[in-house]
Design a protein around this motif. Sequence first.
Motif, PDB file in Angstrom:
ATOM      1  N   THR A   1       0.752  -1.110   0.100  1.00 57.72           N
ATOM      2  CA  THR A   1      -0.172   0.023  -0.097  1.00 57.72           C
ATOM      3  C   THR A   1       1.023   1.375   0.016  1.00 57.72           C
ATOM      4  O   THR A   1       0.482   2.230  -0.838  1.00 57.72           O
ATOM      5  CB  THR A   1      -0.878   0.120   1.342  1.00 57.72           C
ATOM      6  N   LEU A   2       1.873   1.082   0.664  1.00 57.98           N
ATOM      7  CA  LEU A   2       2.922   2.353   1.060  1.00 57.98           C
ATOM      8  C   LEU A   2       3.266   2.608  -0.543  1.00 57.98           C
ATOM      9  O   LEU A   2       3.349   3.771  -1.063  1.00 57.98           O
ATOM     10  CB  LEU A   2       4.188   1.930   1.756  1.00 57.98           C
ATOM     11  N   GLU A   3       3.816   1.569  -1.385  1.00 60.19           N
ATOM     12  CA  GLU A   3       4.545   1.803  -2.649  1.00 60.19           C
ATOM     13  C   GLU A   3       3.342   2.334  -3.548  1.00 60.19           C
ATOM     14  O   GLU A   3       3.768   3.061  -4.363  1.00 60.19           O
ATOM     15  CB  GLU A   3       4.892   0.238  -3.089  1.00 60.19           C
ATOM     16  N   ILE A   4       2.019   1.991  -3.388  1.00 66.31           N
ATOM     17  CA  ILE A   4       1.109   2.365  -4.341  1.00 66.31           C
ATOM     18  C   ILE A   4       0.787   3.581  -4.059  1.00 66.31           C
ATOM     19  O   ILE A   4       0.657   4.721  -4.883  1.00 66.31           O
ATOM     20  CB  ILE A   4      -0.408   1.342  -3.932  1.00 66.31           C
ATOM     21  N   GLU A   5       0.747   4.023  -2.534  1.00 65.13           N
ATOM     22  CA  GLU A   5       0.526   5.581  -2.382  1.00 65.13           C
ATOM     23  C   GLU A   5       1.506   6.544  -2.889  1.00 65.13           C
ATOM     24  O   GLU A   5       1.418   7.595  -3.080  1.00 65.13           O
ATOM     25  CB  GLU A   5       0.275   5.487  -0.818  1.00 65.13           C
ATOM     26  N   SER A   6       2.869   5.977  -3.047  1.00 61.59           N
ATOM     27  CA  SER A   6       4.136   6.614  -3.117  1.00 61.59           C
ATOM     28  C   SER A   6       3.845   7.156  -4.672  1.00 61.59           C
ATOM     29  O   SER A   6       4.549   7.902  -5.476  1.00 61.59           O
ATOM     30  CB  SER A   6       5.483   5.897  -2.934  1.00 61.59           C
ATOM     31  N   VAL A   7       3.098   6.232  -5.447  1.00 57.98           N
ATOM     32  CA  VAL A   7       2.699   6.716  -6.995  1.00 57.98           C
ATOM     33  C   VAL A   7       1.367   7.418  -7.182  1.00 57.98           C
ATOM     34  O   VAL A   7       1.446   8.440  -7.770  1.00 57.98           O
ATOM     35  CB  VAL A   7       2.732   5.475  -7.676  1.00 57.98           C
ATOM     36  N   VAL A   8       0.536   7.058  -6.508  1.00 54.61           N
ATOM     37  CA  VAL A   8      -0.966   7.448  -6.504  1.00 54.61           C
ATOM     38  C   VAL A   8      -1.010   8.905  -6.166  1.00 54.61           C
ATOM     39  O   VAL A   8      -1.526   9.728  -6.815  1.00 54.61           O
ATOM     40  CB  VAL A   8      -2.015   6.587  -6.110  1.00 54.61           C
ATOM     41  N   LEU A   9      -0.627   9.082  -4.799  1.00 50.13           N
ATOM     42  CA  LEU A   9      -1.021  10.380  -4.135  1.00 50.13           C
ATOM     43  C   LEU A   9      -0.186  11.763  -4.787  1.00 50.13           C
ATOM     44  O   LEU A   9      -0.694  12.605  -4.920  1.00 50.13           O
ATOM     45  CB  LEU A   9      -0.718  10.591  -2.751  1.00 50.13           C
ATOM     46  N   PRO A  10       1.103  11.300  -5.534  1.00 55.42           N
ATOM     47  CA  PRO A  10       1.800  12.563  -6.169  1.00 55.42           C
ATOM     48  C   PRO A  10       0.966  12.781  -7.518  1.00 55.42           C
ATOM     49  O   PRO A  10       0.895  13.862  -8.028  1.00 55.42           O
ATOM     50  CB  PRO A  10       3.113  12.093  -6.180  1.00 55.42           C
ATOM     51  N   ALA A  11       0.621  11.744  -8.185  1.00 55.59           N
ATOM     52  CA  ALA A  11      -0.049  11.740  -9.271  1.00 55.59           C
ATOM     53  C   ALA A  11      -1.523  12.712  -9.345  1.00 55.59           C
ATOM     54  O   ALA A  11      -1.787  13.458 -10.079  1.00 55.59           O
ATOM     55  CB  ALA A  11      -0.396  10.309  -9.774  1.00 55.59           C
ATOM     56  N   LEU A  12      -2.096  12.411  -8.045  1.00 49.13           N
ATOM     57  CA  LEU A  12      -3.337  13.335  -7.884  1.00 49.13           C
ATOM     58  C   LEU A  12      -2.972  14.692  -7.673  1.00 49.13           C
ATOM     59  O   LEU A  12      -3.499  15.525  -8.338  1.00 49.13           O
ATOM     60  CB  LEU A  12      -4.116  12.922  -6.515  1.00 49.13           C
ATOM     61  N   GLY A  13      -1.609  14.996  -7.161  1.00 48.07           N
ATOM     62  CA  GLY A  13      -1.374  16.405  -6.915  1.00 48.07           C
ATOM     63  C   GLY A  13      -0.932  17.004  -8.381  1.00 48.07           C
ATOM     64  O   GLY A  13      -1.224  18.232  -8.778  1.00 48.07           O
ATOM     65  N   ARG A  14      -0.213  16.173  -9.023  1.00 43.34           N
ATOM     66  CA  ARG A  14       0.328  16.522 -10.409  1.00 43.34           C
ATOM     67  C   ARG A  14      -1.124  16.800 -11.389  1.00 43.34           C
ATOM     68  O   ARG A  14      -1.274  17.609 -12.269  1.00 43.34           O
ATOM     69  CB  ARG A  14       1.021  15.464 -11.036  1.00 43.34           C
ATOM     70  N   ALA A  15      -1.909  15.971 -11.117  1.00 38.91           N
ATOM     71  CA  ALA A  15      -3.196  16.266 -11.944  1.00 38.91           C
ATOM     72  C   ALA A  15      -3.929  17.283 -11.609  1.00 38.91           C
ATOM     73  O   ALA A  15      -4.512  18.105 -12.523  1.00 38.91           O
ATOM     74  CB  ALA A  15      -4.263  14.912 -11.931  1.00 38.91           C
ATOM     75  N   VAL A  16      -4.065  17.766 -10.426  1.00 41.20           N
ATOM     76  CA  VAL A  16      -4.510  18.961 -10.006  1.00 41.20           C
ATOM     77  C   VAL A  16      -3.712  20.221 -10.607  1.00 41.20           C
ATOM     78  O   VAL A  16      -4.551  20.976 -11.020  1.00 41.20           O
ATOM     79  CB  VAL A  16      -4.487  19.225  -8.409  1.00 41.20           C
ATOM     80  N   ASP A  17      -2.484  20.051 -10.588  1.00 41.58           N
ATOM     81  CA  ASP A  17      -1.646  21.060 -11.152  1.00 41.58           C
ATOM     82  C   ASP A  17      -1.906  21.117 -12.597  1.00 41.58           C
ATOM     83  O   ASP A  17      -1.910  22.379 -13.227  1.00 41.58           O
ATOM     84  CB  ASP A  17      -0.347  20.998 -10.992  1.00 41.58           C
ATOM     85  N   ILE A  18      -1.972  19.996 -13.052  1.00 42.05           N
ATOM     86  CA  ILE A  18      -2.030  19.764 -14.709  1.00 42.05           C
ATOM     87  C   ILE A  18      -3.619  20.800 -15.198  1.00 42.05           C
ATOM     88  O   ILE A  18      -3.514  21.625 -15.952  1.00 42.05           O
ATOM     89  CB  ILE A  18      -2.297  18.719 -15.343  1.00 42.05           C
TER      90      ILE A  18
END
Length: 139
Positions: free
Chosen positions: A70-87
């Motif tokens: 779960t930690l590894e998945i979070e380390s990919v998904v949560l930053p992707a959500l932040g980048r999606a917001v920025d995009i």
Amino acid sequence: MMEQRLTDDEQQVLKTGAFGAVFLVSNADPGVFAMIRESFAASGAFAEASGLVKEALTAGSLPRLPRDSTLEIESVVLPALGRAVDILRAKSPADLSAYRELVLAAAEQVARAHRGVTPAEADTIARIRTALAGPVEPA
């Protein structure tokens, strides 16, 4: 401001965030039957998408997500959500709230799809909500 088309990489970021959020919630309370029910719940929520967000979530292949922890998945998904917001904030501000609402609705539908929302799922949804909030805008 007119919306700008997203690059393939940007679409992949939106998709990784959205599908990854669903995967995280599903993983918070694992179970084979639960995952089947939850994937249907998520696809129903994503079917509600429109415009640029729908294009991003339906184009191309599904994102590759780590499956180890779960930690590894979070380390990919949560930053992707932040980048999606920025995009979206930069390219199509009109679609930003739709993306946030869609991802949260899908996460909540997945959590409710099997025996109601567990504390682990609620905690995961809270982390997704925080990631979707993005950096605080200056007043």
